[in-house]
Design a protein around this motif. Sequence first.
Motif, short mmCIF file in Angstrom:
data_model
loop_
_atom_site.label_atom_id
_atom_site.label_comp_id
_atom_site.label_asym_id
_atom_site.label_seq_id
_atom_site.Cartn_x
_atom_site.Cartn_y
_atom_site.Cartn_z
N THR A 94 37.43 42.86 42.64
CA THR A 94 38.80 43.19 43.04
C THR A 94 39.51 43.95 41.92
OG1 THR A 94 38.92 41.18 44.38
CG2 THR A 94 41.01 42.21 43.78
N VAL A 95 39.31 43.52 40.69
CA VAL A 95 39.95 44.17 39.55
C VAL A 95 39.36 45.55 39.29
CG1 VAL A 95 40.15 44.05 37.04
CG2 VAL A 95 40.73 42.06 38.41
N THR A 96 38.04 45.66 39.33
CA THR A 96 37.42 46.96 39.07
C THR A 96 37.75 47.96 40.16
OG1 THR A 96 35.36 46.16 40.09
CG2 THR A 96 35.54 46.01 37.69
N GLY A 97 38.02 47.47 41.37
CA GLY A 97 38.46 48.37 42.42
C GLY A 97 39.84 48.95 42.15
N ARG A 98 40.71 48.15 41.54
CA ARG A 98 42.05 48.62 41.21
C ARG A 98 42.06 49.51 39.97
NH1 ARG A 98 44.71 42.66 41.70
NH2 ARG A 98 44.83 42.51 43.97
N TYR A 99 41.17 49.20 39.02
CA TYR A 99 41.17 49.91 37.74
C TYR A 99 39.75 50.41 37.47
CZ TYR A 99 45.22 46.82 37.64
OH TYR A 99 46.36 46.14 37.97
N PRO A 100 39.32 51.46 38.18
CA PRO A 100 37.92 51.91 38.06
C PRO A 100 37.55 52.42 36.68
CG PRO A 100 39.24 53.46 39.35
CD PRO A 100 40.08 52.24 39.16
N GLU A 101 38.54 52.81 35.88
CA GLU A 101 38.26 53.32 34.53
C GLU A 101 38.00 52.21 33.52
OE1 GLU A 101 42.85 52.96 34.58
OE2 GLU A 101 41.13 52.87 35.95
N LEU A 102 38.17 50.96 33.93
CA LEU A 102 38.12 49.83 33.01
C LEU A 102 36.68 49.34 32.81
CD1 LEU A 102 39.79 47.75 31.38
CD2 LEU A 102 39.96 46.39 33.47
N GLY A 103 36.28 49.20 31.55
CA GLY A 103 34.99 48.58 31.25
C GLY A 103 35.11 47.07 31.28
N VAL A 104 34.23 46.40 32.03
CA VAL A 104 34.33 44.95 32.23
C VAL A 104 33.00 44.27 31.92
CG1 VAL A 104 34.92 43.11 33.85
CG2 VAL A 104 36.04 45.33 34.05
N ALA A 105 33.07 43.20 31.14
CA ALA A 105 31.91 42.33 30.90
C ALA A 105 32.22 40.95 31.46
CB ALA A 105 31.61 42.24 29.40
N VAL A 106 31.24 40.32 32.08
CA VAL A 106 31.44 39.02 32.71
C VAL A 106 30.48 38.01 32.08
CG1 VAL A 106 31.43 37.72 34.87
CG2 VAL A 106 32.10 40.14 34.87
N ASP A 107 31.02 36.86 31.68
CA ASP A 107 30.19 35.80 31.09
C ASP A 107 30.48 34.48 31.79
OD1 ASP A 107 28.80 37.19 28.96
OD2 ASP A 107 30.75 37.40 28.00
N VAL A 108 29.46 33.88 32.39
CA VAL A 108 29.54 32.52 32.88
C VAL A 108 28.92 31.64 31.80
CG1 VAL A 108 28.82 30.89 34.65
CG2 VAL A 108 29.44 33.24 35.29
N VAL A 109 29.75 30.84 31.14
CA VAL A 109 29.35 30.10 29.95
C VAL A 109 29.12 28.64 30.30
CG1 VAL A 109 29.99 29.48 27.59
CG2 VAL A 109 30.72 31.68 28.54
N ALA A 110 27.95 28.12 29.99
CA ALA A 110 27.67 26.71 30.23
C ALA A 110 28.37 25.86 29.17
CB ALA A 110 26.18 26.46 30.20
N GLY A 111 29.12 24.86 29.62
CA GLY A 111 29.81 23.98 28.69
C GLY A 111 31.20 23.65 29.15
N GLY A 112 31.90 22.89 28.33
CA GLY A 112 33.25 22.47 28.67
C GLY A 112 34.24 23.61 28.55
N PRO A 113 35.33 23.57 29.33
CA PRO A 113 36.28 24.67 29.31
C PRO A 113 37.02 24.84 28.00
CG PRO A 113 37.09 22.86 30.67
CD PRO A 113 35.67 22.56 30.34
N VAL A 114 37.36 23.75 27.31
CA VAL A 114 38.10 23.88 26.05
C VAL A 114 37.25 24.64 25.03
CG1 VAL A 114 39.09 22.66 24.10
CG2 VAL A 114 39.47 21.81 26.43
N GLU A 115 36.03 24.20 24.83
CA GLU A 115 35.17 24.84 23.84
C GLU A 115 34.90 26.29 24.20
OE1 GLU A 115 34.53 22.04 25.43
OE2 GLU A 115 34.73 20.50 23.87
N ALA A 116 34.61 26.54 25.48
CA ALA A 116 34.29 27.91 25.90
C ALA A 116 35.47 28.85 25.73
CB ALA A 116 33.83 27.89 27.36
#
Length: 289
Positions: free
Chosen positions: A68-90
């Motif tokens: 959804t975001v890349t569709g609105r801002y096609p010029e934007l470089g995006v990296a996605v990380d799904v991090v295993a662990g608790g939310p506070v630490e991550a």
Amino acid sequence: MTRPITAGVDGTEESLAALDWAAREAVRRGLPLRVVHAWRYEEHEALAGDREDQLGWVSDAVAESVRTVTGRYPELGVAVDVVAGGPVEALVEAAAGAELLALGSRGHGRVVGFLLGSVGQQVIAGAARPVVLVRAGDRPTAEAAGREVVVGQQGGPEDSAAALEFAFGTAAARGAAVRVVRAWTLPPVFAYSPGSLRLLDESGGMEPYERKALSEAVRPLRERFPDVPVAEHVEMGSAAEVLLSVAGRAQLMVVGRRAHQSAVGARIGSVAHGVLHHADCPVAVVPHG
């Protein structure tokens, strides 16, 4: 090293608003966007699928949000990380390598949800970089010309230096004005020393003294950002109340943060907590340098 603008997402409406806010900020600053989701494998009868299945579902959901975001801002470089662990630490770790971390913030009133609960408060208190809290109703129109970046200043020139620098840099990127707010209250009689009484006498009283202190703190930023319009606002009252009194004109509010350790964990200061609790606009909490 180029630091990305980082957004923490968890699938809620608030976190998606934070993701869009972060994407706009990344475009303005010419920085990449990093999207982080903290995930734990849940081994439970009610949850079908093994570890790989669950990770795949989570990754697909995060990817859909990012599309959804890349569709609105096609010029934007995006990296996605799904991090295993608790939310506070991550999220604390993600903030360490970011220009700022954007997170969703829920609701008003006595119960303000995840971002002012135990997890969010620990992230804000532990993050080494600014954390921006964004509500679900945030829209790009709120950043229209005429809305200010409001920042709180207190103490001497060094006490709010990090918050002031963040506010002026953000305003410069947006072509916005900055309103620097300094609140003051009458100290108890026993707080006066001969030295402080002399300084007050030379300044002509409490309010002129506070105005002079604010001007001295802002002067280096005026010199560094000569194109940013600045309003210096001095008012008697508690810092949180005075900041909230001008929140209606803000597209972003910026407050400094000193974290405190207590028996129940890390806690943020009362000013930051009060502004986060009640301000409708996004709020940036900047750790003191």
